[in-house]
Scaffold this motif. Structure first.
Motif, PDB file in Angstrom:
ATOM      1  N   SER A   1     114.010  38.384  36.253  1.00 46.00           N
ATOM      2  CA  SER A   1     114.463  38.648  34.639  1.00 46.00           C
ATOM      3  C   SER A   1     113.387  40.438  34.573  1.00 46.00           C
ATOM      4  O   SER A   1     112.087  40.384  34.947  1.00 46.00           O
ATOM      5  CB  SER A   1     114.284  38.096  33.906  1.00 46.00           C
TER       6      SER A   1
ATOM      7  N   TYR B   1     107.966  37.325  30.484  1.00 47.34           N
ATOM      8  CA  TYR B   1     109.639  37.574  30.088  1.00 47.34           C
ATOM      9  C   TYR B   1     110.403  38.463  29.450  1.00 47.34           C
ATOM     10  O   TYR B   1     110.020  37.521  28.110  1.00 47.34           O
ATOM     11  CB  TYR B   1     110.497  36.660  30.554  1.00 47.34           C
TER      12      TYR B   1
ATOM     13  N   GLU C   1     114.299  39.626  26.517  1.00 46.40           N
ATOM     14  CA  GLU C   1     114.743  39.984  27.147  1.00 46.40           C
ATOM     15  C   GLU C   1     115.935  40.847  25.846  1.00 46.40           C
ATOM     16  O   GLU C   1     116.880  41.275  25.918  1.00 46.40           O
ATOM     17  CB  GLU C   1     115.853  38.650  27.631  1.00 46.40           C
TER      18      GLU C   1
ATOM     19  N   PHE D   1     115.361  44.527  24.600  1.00 43.71           N
ATOM     20  CA  PHE D   1     113.809  44.825  25.568  1.00 43.71           C
ATOM     21  C   PHE D   1     114.074  46.537  25.496  1.00 43.71           C
ATOM     22  O   PHE D   1     112.889  47.035  25.775  1.00 43.71           O
ATOM     23  CB  PHE D   1     114.208  44.426  27.192  1.00 43.71           C
TER      24      PHE D   1
END
Length: 266
Positions: free
Chosen positions: A49, A99, A101, A104
């Motif tokens: 990811s 991580y 997401e 981003f």
């Protein structure tokens, strides 16, 4: 007092800094993590990811980066690069990551972290050559300064290369194999004649320095391999490179005179 600048009990100036708040949140989240060694096993346990990461050398924060698609894929490139550098032990390199997401690319989280840590005198590898890709031929003759990442941690020319195709092969095939096997960039000018040149790789040839010397012995007149602090190049040319670590020509591995002189003076 100009209109719009009045400050009193009923009015005050307020500067909105969303980016600073985001940077602080990211930094605080990373500070809760415990860095672990940068190893294939550790990377294999990560999700593929996007996110941000921090690299540490001997416990000191040296680099902040991002992975647009896959954290383990990006970190694997760093592992390969750092493993083949002189002046450091890969066992001293650790990492932590987040991580990230949502939005981003819009928030550029690594820039927020870099800005924060730069102000604290950290992340010396950011904007210092560590994350660079191939700089291009026009930069080959640029003098690499003493505080540049590649000067501090130059490529390891004694790097062992398992599976070197010993015996006879064409120069073209051997160059392709070498480019894929070296843990650092090997940029060279191709030539149709290389397919017809046969190279005999002696039994026992085991590292990059030995293999590059063998290849240079099969090159046409005027061709030379040059090892620079961060990568290796091969072209038909003459003249010195200000930052060259080693030249390979006619089967010989030779250090530039400037290096020999500086070593003698030191």
């Amino acid at each position: 007092m100009e209109k719009g600048t009045m400050v009193g009990k009923h009015a005050a100036e307020f500067k909105l800094s969303i980016t600073k708040a985001l940077g602080d949140q990211l930094a605080l989240a990373l500070e809760t993590l415990t860095p672990i060694p940068l190893t294939p096993d550790a990377l294999g346990a990560l999700d593929a990811s996007p996110g941000v990461y921090q690299l540490y050398l001997g416990g000191a924060l040296v680099y902040v980066g991002k992975a647009d698609r896959s954290l383990p894929q990006r970190l694997e490139k760093h592992l390969r690069k750092l493993s083949s550098r002189s002046g450091m032990d890969i066992a001293d390199v650790t990492f932590s990551c987040l991580y990230v997401e949502e939005d981003f690319s819009a928030v550029a989280p690594e820039r927020l972290l870099i800005s924060r840590h730069k102000g604290l005198g950290e992340v010396p590898w950011n904007y210092n050559g560590f994350g660079n890709n191939d700089p291009g031929k026009r930069r080959d003759r640029t003098l690499v300064e003493g505080d540049h990442f590649d000067r501090l941690f130059p490529i390891d020319l004694d790097w062992t290369l398992p599976g070197i195709p010993q015996g006879r092969s064409s120069l073209a095939q051997l160059l392709v194999w070498t480019k894929g096997a070296l843990p650092y960039l090997f940029r060279y000018q191709d030539s149709p004649s290389f397919a017809d040149i046969v190279v005999e790789v002696p039994t026992g040839t085991g590292d990059a320095d030995q293999l590059l010397a063998v290849i240079s012995g099969a090159l046409p007149d005027g061709w030379r391999i040059t090892a620079l602090p961060g990568y290796v190049i091969m072209y038909p040319e003459e003249g010195d490179y200000p930052s060259a670590l080693r030249y390979y020509q006619a089967g010989q591995s030779v250090e530039p005179r400037s290096l020999r002189v500086s070593r003698a003076d030191g």
